[in-house]
Motif scaffolding. Structure first.
Motif, PDB file in Angstrom:
ATOM      1  N   LEU A   1     -16.314 -10.864 -18.724  1.00  0.00           N
ATOM      2  CA  LEU A   1     -14.878 -10.578 -18.763  1.00  0.00           C
ATOM      3  C   LEU A   1     -14.511  -9.666 -17.604  1.00  0.00           C
ATOM      4  CD1 LEU A   1     -14.190  -9.963 -22.569  1.00  0.00           C
ATOM      5  CD2 LEU A   1     -13.173 -11.751 -21.163  1.00  0.00           C
ATOM      6  N   ARG A   2     -13.478 -10.003 -16.881  1.00  0.00           N
ATOM      7  CA  ARG A   2     -13.017  -9.193 -15.752  1.00  0.00           C
ATOM      8  C   ARG A   2     -11.613  -8.655 -16.049  1.00  0.00           C
ATOM      9  NH1 ARG A   2     -16.727 -10.383 -11.707  1.00  0.00           N
ATOM     10  NH2 ARG A   2     -17.915 -12.283 -12.107  1.00  0.00           N
ATOM     11  N   GLU A   3     -11.502  -7.977 -17.189  1.00  0.00           N
ATOM     12  CA  GLU A   3     -10.238  -7.407 -17.626  1.00  0.00           C
ATOM     13  C   GLU A   3     -10.484  -5.993 -18.127  1.00  0.00           C
ATOM     14  OE1 GLU A   3      -7.803 -11.109 -19.435  1.00  0.00           O
ATOM     15  OE2 GLU A   3      -9.686 -10.692 -20.463  1.00  0.00           O
ATOM     16  N   GLU A   4      -9.449  -5.175 -18.112  1.00  0.00           N
ATOM     17  CA  GLU A   4      -9.611  -3.803 -18.582  1.00  0.00           C
ATOM     18  C   GLU A   4     -10.002  -3.788 -20.063  1.00  0.00           C
ATOM     19  OE1 GLU A   4      -5.914  -1.545 -19.768  1.00  0.00           O
ATOM     20  OE2 GLU A   4      -5.094  -2.828 -18.178  1.00  0.00           O
ATOM     21  N   GLY A   5     -10.551  -2.655 -20.509  1.00  0.00           N
ATOM     22  CA  GLY A   5     -11.136  -2.576 -21.835  1.00  0.00           C
ATOM     23  C   GLY A   5     -10.214  -2.984 -22.965  1.00  0.00           C
ATOM     24  N   LYS A   6      -8.951  -2.547 -22.927  1.00  0.00           N
ATOM     25  CA  LYS A   6      -8.011  -2.868 -24.006  1.00  0.00           C
ATOM     26  C   LYS A   6      -7.785  -4.370 -24.106  1.00  0.00           C
ATOM     27  CE  LYS A   6      -3.664  -2.005 -23.317  1.00  0.00           C
ATOM     28  NZ  LYS A   6      -2.373  -1.282 -23.135  1.00  0.00           N
ATOM     29  N   VAL A   7      -7.630  -5.026 -22.968  1.00  0.00           N
ATOM     30  CA  VAL A   7      -7.405  -6.472 -22.959  1.00  0.00           C
ATOM     31  C   VAL A   7      -8.685  -7.202 -23.338  1.00  0.00           C
ATOM     32  CG1 VAL A   7      -6.705  -8.437 -21.543  1.00  0.00           C
ATOM     33  CG2 VAL A   7      -5.604  -6.215 -21.218  1.00  0.00           C
ATOM     34  N   ALA A   8      -9.827  -6.701 -22.852  1.00  0.00           N
ATOM     35  CA  ALA A   8     -11.111  -7.322 -23.177  1.00  0.00           C
ATOM     36  C   ALA A   8     -11.363  -7.280 -24.687  1.00  0.00           C
ATOM     37  CB  ALA A   8     -12.241  -6.624 -22.429  1.00  0.00           C
ATOM     38  N   ARG A   9     -11.007  -6.169 -25.318  1.00  0.00           N
ATOM     39  CA  ARG A   9     -11.182  -6.066 -26.771  1.00  0.00           C
ATOM     40  C   ARG A   9     -10.324  -7.117 -27.496  1.00  0.00           C
ATOM     41  NH1 ARG A   9     -13.170  -2.225 -29.916  1.00  0.00           N
ATOM     42  NH2 ARG A   9     -13.203  -0.689 -28.195  1.00  0.00           N
ATOM     43  N   GLN A  10      -9.079  -7.263 -27.062  1.00  0.00           N
ATOM     44  CA  GLN A  10      -8.210  -8.272 -27.675  1.00  0.00           C
ATOM     45  C   GLN A  10      -8.783  -9.673 -27.482  1.00  0.00           C
ATOM     46  OE1 GLN A  10      -4.520  -7.484 -25.655  1.00  0.00           O
ATOM     47  NE2 GLN A  10      -3.981  -5.729 -26.952  1.00  0.00           N
ATOM     48  N   ARG A  11      -9.367  -9.900 -26.318  1.00  0.00           N
ATOM     49  CA  ARG A  11      -9.957 -11.206 -26.040  1.00  0.00           C
ATOM     50  C   ARG A  11     -11.126 -11.472 -26.994  1.00  0.00           C
ATOM     51  NH1 ARG A  11      -6.757 -13.493 -23.399  1.00  0.00           N
ATOM     52  NH2 ARG A  11      -6.851 -12.269 -21.497  1.00  0.00           N
ATOM     53  N   LEU A  12     -12.006 -10.484 -27.171  1.00  0.00           N
ATOM     54  CA  LEU A  12     -13.157 -10.659 -28.054  1.00  0.00           C
ATOM     55  C   LEU A  12     -12.722 -10.798 -29.514  1.00  0.00           C
ATOM     56  CD1 LEU A  12     -15.720  -8.124 -26.531  1.00  0.00           C
ATOM     57  CD2 LEU A  12     -15.717 -10.606 -26.327  1.00  0.00           C
ATOM     58  N   GLU A  13     -11.715 -10.047 -29.908  1.00  0.00           N
ATOM     59  CA  GLU A  13     -11.250 -10.108 -31.297  1.00  0.00           C
ATOM     60  C   GLU A  13     -10.537 -11.413 -31.615  1.00  0.00           C
ATOM     61  OE1 GLU A  13      -8.935  -6.560 -31.658  1.00  0.00           O
ATOM     62  OE2 GLU A  13     -10.680  -5.291 -32.112  1.00  0.00           O
ATOM     63  N   SER A  14     -10.168 -12.182 -30.596  1.00  0.00           N
ATOM     64  CA  SER A  14      -9.516 -13.477 -30.822  1.00  0.00           C
ATOM     65  C   SER A  14     -10.531 -14.600 -31.023  1.00  0.00           C
ATOM     66  CB  SER A  14      -8.607 -13.818 -29.634  1.00  0.00           C
ATOM     67  OG  SER A  14      -9.373 -14.177 -28.481  1.00  0.00           O
ATOM     68  N   ILE A  15     -11.795 -14.343 -30.708  1.00  0.00           N
ATOM     69  CA  ILE A  15     -12.844 -15.359 -30.845  1.00  0.00           C
ATOM     70  C   ILE A  15     -13.200 -15.529 -32.320  1.00  0.00           C
ATOM     71  CG2 ILE A  15     -15.244 -15.931 -30.293  1.00  0.00           C
ATOM     72  CD1 ILE A  15     -14.873 -14.386 -27.668  1.00  0.00           C
ATOM     73  N   ARG A  16     -13.420 -16.759 -32.750  1.00  0.00           N
ATOM     74  CA  ARG A  16     -13.861 -17.034 -34.112  1.00  0.00           C
ATOM     75  C   ARG A  16     -15.277 -17.615 -34.064  1.00  0.00           C
ATOM     76  NH1 ARG A  16     -10.612 -14.005 -34.560  1.00  0.00           N
ATOM     77  NH2 ARG A  16      -8.676 -13.992 -35.774  1.00  0.00           N
ATOM     78  N   THR A  17     -16.111 -17.190 -35.020  1.00  0.00           N
ATOM     79  CA  THR A  17     -17.504 -17.651 -35.021  1.00  0.00           C
ATOM     80  C   THR A  17     -17.900 -18.105 -36.416  1.00  0.00           C
ATOM     81  OG1 THR A  17     -18.464 -15.473 -35.556  1.00  0.00           O
ATOM     82  CG2 THR A  17     -18.085 -15.965 -33.228  1.00  0.00           C
ATOM     83  N   GLY A  18     -18.913 -18.953 -36.461  1.00  0.00           N
ATOM     84  CA  GLY A  18     -19.531 -19.373 -37.711  1.00  0.00           C
ATOM     85  C   GLY A  18     -21.025 -19.386 -37.518  1.00  0.00           C
ATOM     86  N   PRO A  19     -21.633 -18.193 -37.383  1.00  0.00           N
ATOM     87  CA  PRO A  19     -23.054 -18.121 -37.026  1.00  0.00           C
ATOM     88  C   PRO A  19     -23.951 -18.800 -38.057  1.00  0.00           C
ATOM     89  CG  PRO A  19     -22.252 -15.979 -37.782  1.00  0.00           C
ATOM     90  CD  PRO A  19     -21.052 -16.868 -37.627  1.00  0.00           C
ATOM     91  N   ALA A  20     -25.042 -19.355 -37.576  1.00  0.00           N
ATOM     92  CA  ALA A  20     -25.994 -20.052 -38.440  1.00  0.00           C
ATOM     93  C   ALA A  20     -27.392 -19.458 -38.310  1.00  0.00           C
ATOM     94  CB  ALA A  20     -26.025 -21.537 -38.083  1.00  0.00           C
ATOM     95  N   SER A  21     -27.466 -18.220 -37.874  1.00  0.00           N
ATOM     96  CA  SER A  21     -28.778 -17.613 -37.612  1.00  0.00           C
ATOM     97  C   SER A  21     -29.000 -16.359 -38.439  1.00  0.00           C
ATOM     98  CB  SER A  21     -28.911 -17.276 -36.118  1.00  0.00           C
ATOM     99  OG  SER A  21     -28.870 -18.440 -35.334  1.00  0.00           O
ATOM    100  N   GLY A  22     -28.383 -16.280 -39.610  1.00  0.00           N
ATOM    101  CA  GLY A  22     -28.579 -15.117 -40.459  1.00  0.00           C
ATOM    102  C   GLY A  22     -29.929 -15.156 -41.163  1.00  0.00           C
ATOM    103  N   GLY A  23     -30.102 -14.262 -42.131  1.00  0.00           N
ATOM    104  CA  GLY A  23     -31.363 -14.190 -42.851  1.00  0.00           C
ATOM    105  C   GLY A  23     -32.208 -13.037 -42.377  1.00  0.00           C
ATOM    106  N   ALA A  24     -33.485 -13.063 -42.724  1.00  0.00           N
ATOM    107  CA  ALA A  24     -34.412 -12.022 -42.284  1.00  0.00           C
ATOM    108  C   ALA A  24     -34.613 -12.102 -40.777  1.00  0.00           C
ATOM    109  CB  ALA A  24     -35.745 -12.171 -43.010  1.00  0.00           C
ATOM    110  N   LEU A  25     -35.139 -11.041 -40.202  1.00  0.00           N
ATOM    111  CA  LEU A  25     -35.321 -10.994 -38.754  1.00  0.00           C
ATOM    112  C   LEU A  25     -36.310 -12.060 -38.288  1.00  0.00           C
ATOM    113  CD1 LEU A  25     -35.552  -7.132 -38.171  1.00  0.00           C
ATOM    114  CD2 LEU A  25     -33.568  -8.622 -37.800  1.00  0.00           C
TER     115      LEU A  25
END
Length: 374
Positions: free
Chosen positions: A211-235
């Motif tokens: 990301l090449r944006e200032e911190g406040k904008v970068a945070r908004q960008r990351l918070e707009s991403i949606r995920t459905g991770p499939a790698s949970g469980g034990a380490l």
């Protein structure tokens, strides 16, 4: 020694600004001294205790835990689906008025504002720069800055800084090289138009975002991403390792010699892996809470010692390229466990999958194995 260091820097120099160095480090020592010599963090984790307990679950013992060696080695290919970019489990919104491009090798395409650039796996296109870059990668490990200590203190090794934790909406873990609220990510009245640079490792999706944006904008960008991770469980951990390192972020400084441990002793490495495998309090996606206010611990397990380089005078370019290729291969085999410290949100996340709650006692036992606590 300094000549060798210069050669190694030259070997990885072509990788930035795309994804940083192949061992997961962005080697910019001047910037590290200027911006990361002191990283004061506030340990402020506020959680509703009742919901947390319900969201934790114990792992059954009937099925052997998967190992890092059994995980995928090739990342998925990002693609555009309507108004989002799909990259692994991430769905990254395409802002209105932005465009998405892929680099055409050899043709400059940057720096580009209001542009998302999708790269091929482990590609190096230094002439293509976007406001947001999506890099599929075999290297799941977090980036960091290299901090130099006297060779007698670390056996001649530079110490890689610990990452900043971030939990993407939906539960996917992410590791940042720079705190979004840090000085380096803030606009300055005395430096209008200054550039920003944030590297985000998303290990379970096998992606690196830039990301090449200032911190406040970068945070908004990351918070707009949606995920459905499939790698949970034990380490998910390696069966064994040849080298293990532990770096603990200090309370008032990013890293110090007193907070770095290194071992090649098979028993100590085995004991550390056994301790981590015993952690069975799995953190489900909706209960994940690791965040940038927490100090972190970086644990690395390498299946082999770093490849050596035979230095000629002057060294042929092919020699440096060969060394870089070896480093990229080895980096993909290395397993990193990041521990986010602090109260009820003390999580351990493996780069190959798995997220568990970790007690203070377990953290202290790990420190003792690496000679960081008595």
């Amino acid at each position: 020694m300094e000549r060798i260091r210069e050669l190694l820097d030259d070997a990885v120099a072509g990788i930035e600004p795309s994804i940083g160095d192949p061992v997961g480090a962005v080697v910019r020592r001047g910037r590290a001294r200027r911006r990361r010599q002191v990283l004061a963090t506030t340990l402020a984790v506020v959680l509703a205790g009742g919901g947390l307990v319900a969201a934790q679950r114990l792992v059954g013992h009937g099925t052997p835990a998967p190992t890092a060696e059994e995980q995928a080695t090739e990342p998925p290919t990002p693609y555009v689906d309507g108004d989002v970019v799909v990259a692994g489990s991430m769905r990254i919104p395409i802002p209105a008025g932005w465009r998405v491009i892929t680099p055409d090798s050899g043709k400059p395409c940057g720096p580009e504002a209001r542009t998302i650039v999708i790269f091929k796996v482990d590609s190096n296109e230094p002439n293509c720069i976007g406001a947001l870059e999506v890099h599929p990668t075999r290297n799941r490990n977090p980036s960091g800055y290299l901090v130099q200590f006297p060779s007698a203190a670390t056996g001649g090794m530079d110490v890689l800084t610990t990452p900043v934790s971030f939990t993407l909406p939906g539960g996917e873990p992410a590791w940042l090289i720079e705190g979004l609220d840090s000085e380096g990510m803030q606009p300055l009245p005395t430096a209008p138009g200054r550039s920003f640079y944030e590297t985000i490792s998303v290990p379970w999706s096998m992606m690196t975002l830039v990301l090449r944006e200032e911190g406040k904008v970068a945070r908004q960008r990351l918070e707009s991403i949606r995920t459905g991770p499939a790698s949970g469980g034990a380490l998910v951990l390696p069966r064994t390792a040849v080298v293990a390192e532990m770096t603990v972020q200090g309370a008032t400084t990013a890293e110090s010699r007193a907070n770095f441990g290194f071992t090649k002793e098979p028993k100590k490495i085995g004991d550390a892996l056994k301790l981590l495998r015993r952690q069975q309090r799995v953190v489900d996606d909706d209960a994940a809470c690791a965040n940038g206010a927490q100090r972190t611990v970086r644990l690395e397990f390498s299946p082999s010692a770093p490849p050596s380089i035979v230095v000629s005078s002057p060294p042929p370019k092919e020699e440096l390229q060969e060394w870089r290729a070896k480093m990229e291969i080895e980096a993909g085999k290395r397993t990193t466990v990041v521990i986010s410290l602090g109260g009820d949100c003390q999580e351990a996340v493996s780069s190959f999958g798995g997220r568990v709650r970790l007690s203070d006692g377990a953290v202290n036992d790990l420190k003792r194995l690496f000679g960081l606590s008595r």
